[in-house]
Each structure stands twice: as C-alpha cells, then as structure tokens.
Enzyme design. Structure first.
Site, PDB file in Angstrom:
ATOM      1  N   LYS A  33       0.828  -1.214   0.000  1.00 46.53           N
ATOM      2  CA  LYS A  33       0.000   0.000   0.000  1.00 46.53           C
ATOM      3  C   LYS A  33       0.860   1.262   0.000  1.00 46.53           C
ATOM      4  CE  LYS A  33      -2.840  -3.046  -0.134  1.00 46.53           C
ATOM      5  NZ  LYS A  33      -3.316  -3.445  -1.462  1.00 46.53           N
TER       6      LYS A  33
ATOM      7  N   GLU B 148      -2.102   7.919   8.031  1.00 48.36           N
ATOM      8  CA  GLU B 148      -2.855   8.814   7.138  1.00 48.36           C
ATOM      9  C   GLU B 148      -3.817   9.643   7.964  1.00 48.36           C
ATOM     10  OE1 GLU B 148      -5.099   6.656   4.206  1.00 48.36           O
ATOM     11  OE2 GLU B 148      -3.311   5.958   3.145  1.00 48.36           O
TER      12      GLU B 148
ATOM     13  N   HIS C 111     -15.980  -4.745   5.878  1.00 49.99           N
ATOM     14  CA  HIS C 111     -15.200  -4.787   4.635  1.00 49.99           C
ATOM     15  C   HIS C 111     -15.727  -5.782   3.611  1.00 49.99           C
ATOM     16  CE1 HIS C 111     -12.443  -2.008   6.495  1.00 49.99           C
ATOM     17  NE2 HIS C 111     -12.389  -2.793   7.548  1.00 49.99           N
TER      18      HIS C 111
ATOM     19  N   ARG D  79      -7.256  -7.363 -10.257  1.00 48.25           N
ATOM     20  CA  ARG D  79      -8.009  -8.570 -10.628  1.00 48.25           C
ATOM     21  C   ARG D  79      -9.359  -8.149 -11.188  1.00 48.25           C
ATOM     22  NH1 ARG D  79      -8.867  -7.658  -5.013  1.00 48.25           N
ATOM     23  NH2 ARG D  79     -11.053  -7.149  -4.694  1.00 48.25           N
TER      24      ARG D  79
HETATM   25  C1  MV4 Z   1      -9.356   4.863   4.998  1.00 45.94           C
HETATM   26  C2  MV4 Z   1     -10.571   5.272   5.583  1.00 45.94           C
HETATM   27  C3  MV4 Z   1     -10.643   6.564   6.060  1.00 45.94           C
HETATM   28  N1  MV4 Z   1      -9.575   7.387   5.969  1.00 45.94           N
HETATM   29  N2  MV4 Z   1      -8.320   5.722   4.939  1.00 45.94           N
HETATM   30  C4  MV4 Z   1     -10.489   0.230   4.561  1.00 45.94           C
HETATM   31  C5  MV4 Z   1      -9.640  -0.870   4.029  1.00 45.94           C
HETATM   32  C6  MV4 Z   1      -8.700  -0.265   3.064  1.00 45.94           C
HETATM   33  N3  MV4 Z   1      -9.118  -0.564   1.726  1.00 45.94           N
HETATM   34  C7  MV4 Z   1      -8.740   1.205   3.347  1.00 45.94           C
HETATM   35  N4  MV4 Z   1      -9.873   1.455   4.182  1.00 45.94           N
HETATM   36  C8  MV4 Z   1     -10.165   2.704   4.633  1.00 45.94           C
HETATM   37  N5  MV4 Z   1      -9.176   3.623   4.538  1.00 45.94           N
HETATM   38  C9  MV4 Z   1      -8.432   6.951   5.426  1.00 45.94           C
HETATM   39  N6  MV4 Z   1      -7.392   7.764   5.388  1.00 45.94           N
HETATM   40  C10 MV4 Z   1     -11.610   4.364   5.663  1.00 45.94           C
HETATM   41  C11 MV4 Z   1     -11.407   3.054   5.194  1.00 45.94           C
HETATM   42  C12 MV4 Z   1     -12.524   2.178   5.315  1.00 45.94           C
HETATM   43  C13 MV4 Z   1     -13.188   1.678   4.183  1.00 45.94           C
HETATM   44  C14 MV4 Z   1     -12.791   1.986   2.902  1.00 45.94           C
HETATM   45  C15 MV4 Z   1     -13.459   1.476   1.802  1.00 45.94           C
HETATM   46  C16 MV4 Z   1     -14.552   0.650   1.987  1.00 45.94           C
HETATM   47  C17 MV4 Z   1     -14.962   0.333   3.238  1.00 45.94           C
HETATM   48  C18 MV4 Z   1     -14.293   0.841   4.355  1.00 45.94           C
HETATM   49  C19 MV4 Z   1     -14.742   0.519   5.626  1.00 45.94           C
HETATM   50  C20 MV4 Z   1     -14.092   1.008   6.720  1.00 45.94           C
HETATM   51  C21 MV4 Z   1     -12.975   1.835   6.564  1.00 45.94           C
END
Ligand code: MV4
Length: 530
Positions: A128, A212, A247, A304
């Site tokens: 990441k 972040e 998720h 994917r």
């Molecule tokens: C975040 C966020 C809020 N702020 N980054 C969740 C897993 C990974 N794909 C990144 N994720 C997140 N990153 C910042 N700076 C909130 C999430 C997040 C989330 C993102 C997409 C879809 C569902 C989610 C559920 C909880 C938190």
C-alpha cells in the site's frame, strides 16, 4: 521500406483456458470463453464434484480435497494441470491466487498466458505504501499521510499532530481493514501503533505500519479501468461500493449518485494515471474515498476482475471478462474513451449468511431454487438444487444484478427480483437485501461507508417486508395442511413417533441441537479467521 513501429506482445491466440477458481466467477469465465470460441478447463476440489462451474466448462479436473490450501491455492499443481491438459492460459478469477505475484510470474515462466496484469504491477500495487508512492508520482490525489513505515510512537505522534486528529494507522502490506486503527487523541497513539503492528505481523508477516489523515464518513467509489498491451488505458466508469459490513460489500451500483460527469472524468483520469505508473495491463480497479465535499483520494488498486464487475458491464455494454481474455491475447482496445453510463445497475451479493444471527455462515444443501428473470435481470450464480454449501469457501452463493433506465426503476426491479427469488436449504441474505431496498435513506442514496453498520439494528428490527410476511403465511398454511393430512394417514400405524422425534430434536441438549451448537462454534471460528 518503412520501419514498422514495434508493437508490444504480438497477438497470441488463446485456444484453451484453465480456470483456477470455483463458484459463480468460474461459471462467468467459462461463459466468456465459450462466447469467444475458447475452450475452458474447470478445476474442482472434492467438495465441488458436480458443482455448476464444473459443468459450465468443456473439461474438468479434480485437483484435491476441500481445503483450499490443498486444491484451489496449489499454484504449482494448477500450472502442471494446465500443461497436462494443453491449456495455453490461466484465468485466476478473484480471491484465491488472483493477486499472488509469484503465481502470475510462475504462470508466465511456464510459458502460459496469464489472464491478468503483469506480476510486476501486482507487486507494485500489493504494497500500500508503494502504491501511494506510485499514485503521488502520477499526480493522483492520495490521503495526506506517509509513504514510509513509522519508526516509533514518537514519530507517529509528531506526524499525527502535523496531519491533525483523527488519524488512521494502516498496515503497509494490508488491505481489507486488517492492521488498521483509528486514533482520535495523542494519548491513544502508542497503544494503537503497537496493536496495529502486532495485527499486521500476524496477518501478513510484515509489521510495517504507516499513517494517514482519517477521512470521516466518505463514500467508497471505485473506477474500473481496461489497459491493453499497446499503451491504451481507458477508465470505463465508477461503481458505488459504500454499502458494506466488515469490509464485505453487500450492494454495489453503477453509476454512483455522488459522481457527476465532470467528477467521473477527473476520477477516471486519476485512475488511468495511477494504472499507467504501475505499467498496468488488463482489467483493474482503483479504489477511492470520496468525501462530502466531492474531494477524492486514491486508496489502493485491485489487480483482478472484481466481484462487482457486472454493474459496469450493464451500464457500459462492455464484456469485461471477454476483454480480459482479448487483452491477454494481445488485442488492442478499439476505443480510447468510454461512453457515459447508460441507465442504472444494482448488484446484491446473495450470501449463505443469516443476518438475524450476526451474519453467521449457514450451511446445508440447496433443496429448492427459483430464479427471478425478465427484462433487466441477471443472475451470476454458482449454485443449483443439490449444491452443498459448506464452510470451506466464501459464503457468496450468487449475485443478483438488475439494470433499468433510472435508479428508482432499478431499485423497484431489484425488489421484485428479490421477491421472486427462492433459495431453500440454507439461510441467505435475500430478505435483508429486500429491507435495504425498502429503506428511505438507501432510496435517497444517502449512504457512506459507515451507513450499513450504523443502520443494522434498525434494518434487522424492521418488520419483515410485507411480501415476505404474506409468503410466510401462505407457507404456514400449506405446512399445517400437510401436517394435518400426514397425521390422518399415520393414524393406526404409530403416527405419534414422528411427533415424538421432532419434539426430542427441539429439546435443549438433544443430539441435533448440540450439533447445531457445534456447527455454530465452527462458523464463529471461521469468521474470526477471515
Ligand atoms: C481509509 C478510511 C478513512 N480514511 N483511509 C479500509 C480498508 C482499506 N481498503 C482502506 N480502508 C479505509 N481507509 C483513510 N485515510 C476508511 C477506510 C474504510 C473503508 C474503505 C473502503 C470501503 C470500506 C471501508 C470501511 C471502513 C474503513
């Protein structure tokens, strides 16, 4: 004589594809192959003998026992099988081996065509922090934060003060929320860093954690891209994926209510820039957070085909899985821009989970299956009557996807399709999806990534949708009638036995309810491991 401009990989024809997957996506890939005149080879574990994906393909091979690590995850064995059956390509689907850099490389080194991005692009996006570095270099907006692992809690506290609380600690090797901690105050940061590192180490064997700014209440909007091996990379529109629980997405849509044509263009350009920076080829998806101000931030790239690809297919008219095959064969994309989305598509992921009991996976045998059909209704499924649903694999049974001229019409169409759908033998998410379709906030599109989890109690507590109550009432009458007739037949030949047996089975501590308790423990255990 004019020198011909060298065009990267010459077209290689694909004649036979080994599908290294199971369930609905394996069926989907077999269909795409058939439409392109390509033969397909299904592989299956002992638990999947006779599964729909096996009959969807032209040939099939048993690859091992139910346990995925001894069947669908045995990359070296799958390559051997592909060679034995003279397949010239491997399609990994999603999950399993689809994003393992070593497998993509091994397939290529075995002289086979990998239906997916180059191993190098998988690797670049797998970390990441590396993905953030690439995106920044490409000018794609990312959330304010670091691209390097945190040294210690002191440095974390300094950076948090700089970005401003709340902040989010994330595992560099992460994805799917593992090794992630929200930190709302300086006093919490040392403990959060320690536990994020521990979780990251356990989950990925890598304890690197970066920081972040935490974005509150954003939407999750992703951009589908297609890139050929000749330098053309096109964004083909967004998907709204905010409706998720732990998720796991439950509903996806295309387009997103929050994306205007102008924003679509900017997000599309940002996704293409990130993909190009990674040397991306084939189908891929850039995930973004979209905040309430309309600002968007690149999160990560999924290298994917994704579960939710059909909603994009329905609003663009593109067959994304066919394009994966054609791009892998060296074909050039015949367009450089996607049309604006046509109409609205919604997908519900139908899972064998019981929403009424904490979404515990439900197991059993499918005893009845009635599928909805009609204009604008698509079923991408991996089950049929007789299919055994166990705990070895993902609980997603199928996807119900609708397409209609407007979002309102698509929601109505999904409601009717869900009402037509009958799955007996296991608990499913079907009725829960119906409740979401009936929710006024959902209908207004007023959702973000926190919406579903906050809304759960209300959705679960809501009275059963009217149609379900009516269907249950009809069912109850039919059962009562059958019972009455059954008792009448049994009079005089020990008819009480059946009644006694069912009473015993319902008694606390009876063998069958103990078994249910055991099964529940097993399911809870499997949930913890996910
Ligand atoms: C975040 C966020 C809020 N702020 N980054 C969740 C897993 C990974 N794909 C990144 N994720 C997140 N990153 C910042 N700076 C909130 C999430 C997040 C989330 C993102 C997409 C879809 C569902 C989610 C559920 C909880 C938190």
């Amino acid at each position: 004589m004019s020198a011909k401009k060298p065009t990267a990989p010459a077209t290689r024809s694909i004649r036979r594809v080994l599908i290294a997957n199971r369930g609905e996506i394996a069926v989907r890939i077999a269909r795409a192959c058939r439409e392109l005149g390509i033969e397909s080879v299904a592989v299956y574990s002992a638990a999947d003998a006779g599964a729909p994906h096996v009959r969807a393909a032209d040939r099939s091979v048993l690859i091992g026992p139910a346990l995925a690590s001894q069947s669908y995850l045995r990359g070296d064995h799958l390559i051997e099988v592909a060679k034995q059956l003279e397949a010239d390509a491997i399609h990994p689907g999603y999950g399993f081996l689809s994003e393992r850099e070593w497998f993509a490389r091994a397939v290529r080194e075995a002289g086979l065509i990998w239906i997916g991005p180059p191993a190098e692009a998988i690797a670049a996006m797998g970390s990441k922090t590396a993905a953030r570095t690439l995106a920044i270099a490409a000018g794609t907006p990312v959330v304010p934060g670091t691209t390097e692992a945190l040294r210690d809690a002191t440095q974390a506290a300094e950076l948090a003060a700089q970005f401003g609380y709340p902040v989010l600690l994330k595992a560099a090797a992460g994805g799917g929320g593992k090794g992630m901690r929200v930190v709302r105050a300086p006093a919490e940061i040392a403990g959060a860093l320690e536990s994020a590192k521990r979780e990251a180490q356990n989950a990925f064997g890598d304890d690197a954690v970066y920081i972040e700014k935490y974005i509150e209440g954003p939407r999750h909007v992703e951009i589908q891209i297609l890139a050929d091996a000749h330098g053309t990379c096109v964004a083909v529109g967004e998907r709204e994926c905010s409706i998720q629980r732990r998720h796991q997405k439950m509903i996806e849509e295309a387009p997103s209510v929050a994306v205007s044509p102008e924003l679509r263009k900017r997000m599309g350009d940002a996704a293409v820039a990130a993909a190009k920076a990674a040397g991306y080829v084939n189908a891929g998806t850039c995930e973004f957070l979209l905040d309430a101000h309309g600002d968007f931030y690149f999160l990560e790239m999924n290298t994917r085909i994704q579960v939710e690809h059909p909603v994009t297919e329905l609003v663009t008219g593109l067959d994304l899985v066919q394009w994966q095959l054609r791009i892998a064969a060296g074909e050039q994309l015949p367009f450089t821009q996607a049309p604006e989305p046509r109409g609205w598509a919604i997908e519900c992921r139908i899972t064998s989970e019981d929403p009424a009991h904490g979404f515990l996976p439900s197991t059993g045998r499918i005893t009845a299956l009635h599928l909805p059909s009609g204009p604008g209704i698509r079923w991408d499924g991996g089950i049929e009557v007789g299919t055994t649903v166990g705990l070895s694999y993902d609980p997603m049974l199928a996807k119900l996807i609708v397409h209609a001229p407007t979002r309102e019409a698509a929601i109505a169409r999904m409601r009717h399709a869900l009402q037509e759908l009958v799955i007996e033998g296991v608990e499913t998410s079907c009725e829960f999806h119906l409740r979401m379709m009936d929710d006024p906030e959902y209908q207004r599109g007023a959702v973000d990534i926190q919406w579903l989890e906050a809304k759960l109690p209300a959705l679960l507590g809501a009275p059963a949708p009217e149609e379900t109550v009516r269907a249950a009432a009809v069912g109850a009458v039919l059962l009562a009638e059958r019972d009455r007739q059954g008792r009448a037949r049994q009079v005089g030949n020990g008819g009480a036995k059946g009644a006694a047996r069912s009473a015993a089975a319902d008694a606390p501590g009876a063998a069958s309810s103990e078994e249910r308790g055991w099964a529940r423990l097993a399911r809870e255990e499997s949930l913890r491991r996910r």
